[in-house]
Design an enzyme around this catalytic site. Sequence first.
Site, mmCIF file in Angstrom:
data_model
loop_
_atom_site.group_PDB
_atom_site.id
_atom_site.type_symbol
_atom_site.label_atom_id
_atom_site.label_comp_id
_atom_site.label_asym_id
_atom_site.label_seq_id
_atom_site.Cartn_x
_atom_site.Cartn_y
_atom_site.Cartn_z
ATOM 1 N N LEU A 169 -12.464 31.595 9.540
ATOM 2 C CA LEU A 169 -11.820 30.435 10.157
ATOM 3 C C LEU A 169 -11.946 29.191 9.282
ATOM 4 O O LEU A 169 -11.026 28.360 9.236
ATOM 5 C CB LEU A 169 -12.414 30.182 11.539
ATOM 6 C CG LEU A 169 -12.058 31.256 12.571
ATOM 7 C CD1 LEU A 169 -12.862 31.069 13.847
ATOM 8 C CD2 LEU A 169 -10.561 31.230 12.877
ATOM 9 N N LYS A 170 -13.050 29.070 8.576
ATOM 10 C CA LYS A 170 -13.234 27.908 7.703
ATOM 11 C C LYS A 170 -12.183 27.874 6.592
ATOM 12 O O LYS A 170 -11.582 26.816 6.326
ATOM 13 C CB LYS A 170 -14.642 27.936 7.103
ATOM 14 C CG LYS A 170 -14.872 26.990 5.933
ATOM 15 C CD LYS A 170 -14.662 25.525 6.281
ATOM 16 C CE LYS A 170 -15.010 24.647 5.079
ATOM 17 N NZ LYS A 170 -14.712 23.235 5.324
#
EC number: 1.1.1.291
Length: 316
Positions: free
Chosen positions: A166-167
Site C-alpha cells: 500500500l505504501k
Amino acid sequence: MKIGFIGLGNVGGKLSGSLLRNGHDLTVHDLDDDLVSGFVARGARAGENPAQLMRDCEAVITCLPSPAASAAVMEQMLPEVVPGKIWLEMSTTDAGEIKRLGEMVGARGGAAVDCPVSGGCHRADTGNIAIFAGCGRDTFERVLPLLTTMGRRVLHTGDLGSASVLKVITNYLATANLLSCCEALVTAKAAGMDLATAYEAIRISSGTSFVHETESQVILNGSRDISFTMDLVKKDIGLFQKIADEAGVPLELSPLLISIFDDGIARYGERELSPNIIRRLEDATGLDIRAPGFPAQMVDDEPEEPGYEVRPATQR
C-alpha cells in the site's frame, strides 16, 4: 520498553525524534556519527552496532534508504533475535523482501512489522504523519503505543508485507500527481497566467491535492526542497511497477513515469530534489516557474496530538 532506532536520515531522524521527545527509552545507530551525537545530546543512548541494539532492546526500528540496506542490517541483527523481540521496518521497501526477512525473524521467535509512513517529512517531524502497519493483530496491539507516538493516524493493513504494498501504491499516486502539477504550472505560465493566482485556483478547486498544497509551494518558491530525491522516487515507482508486473496488470502511466524520472536523473543527477523534475519543462520552454510569497520548506502547523488507529469502513 527499550527501543532501538537505526537510520537517522530525513525521515528516520524525525520519527525517532518523536519517540525521544515523548519520553521513550531510546538507543540510536547511524553511519553518520554526527547524527548520533545530536541524539545523544538530547538524551538518547548511542548504540555500537545493529546487533547490540537487537540484543539490548525489546523493539528495534529500521528506517533505511533501500531494501539492500535493510537486509544488510538484518543480517547483523538476526543472531540476537530471541522470543519476544520485535523488528519494525519503517523503510519504503519491497514486500517480498520484508516477508523474507520477517520469516527469518519469526523462525527465531521474534515478530516483524512493516510500518512505512506517508505524509511528508514535515509531518514526520511533528508526529502527525500517517503510518501503515502490516503484521498479526496481536503484534499490532503490542506496537501500537509506539506507532501512535510517531504518527497521528495508524492503519493496520493486514499481514506482513501488506503495508509495503500500500505504501508504494500511495507513492506512485503522489509521483503521478507531482508530474501533473508540474505540467499544470508550466502550462499556466505559458498561457500568461499569474502563478500565485494559478496556485490558488488549483488549491480551491477539484484539482487540488496534498501534493499540490505542499510540493507546488516549494516549486514556486524555487527551493524545490521537499527532503526527497529523484533516486528515491525511482526506487518507489519501480517497486510499484514490480507489484503490477507480478500481478499481471498492464499499466500504461507507470512506465511513462519511470521513463520521465530516468531522464531527470540522467540530466540532473540521482540526488537532485524530486520536485526539480519540473526543470525538464523549464528547460524545454525557457520559462521560470517561480513566484514570490511561497515557503522554501514545508512546516507542519498542526499541533502534535495523540495518535489513533484508523479502521476501514468494514471494520467500524
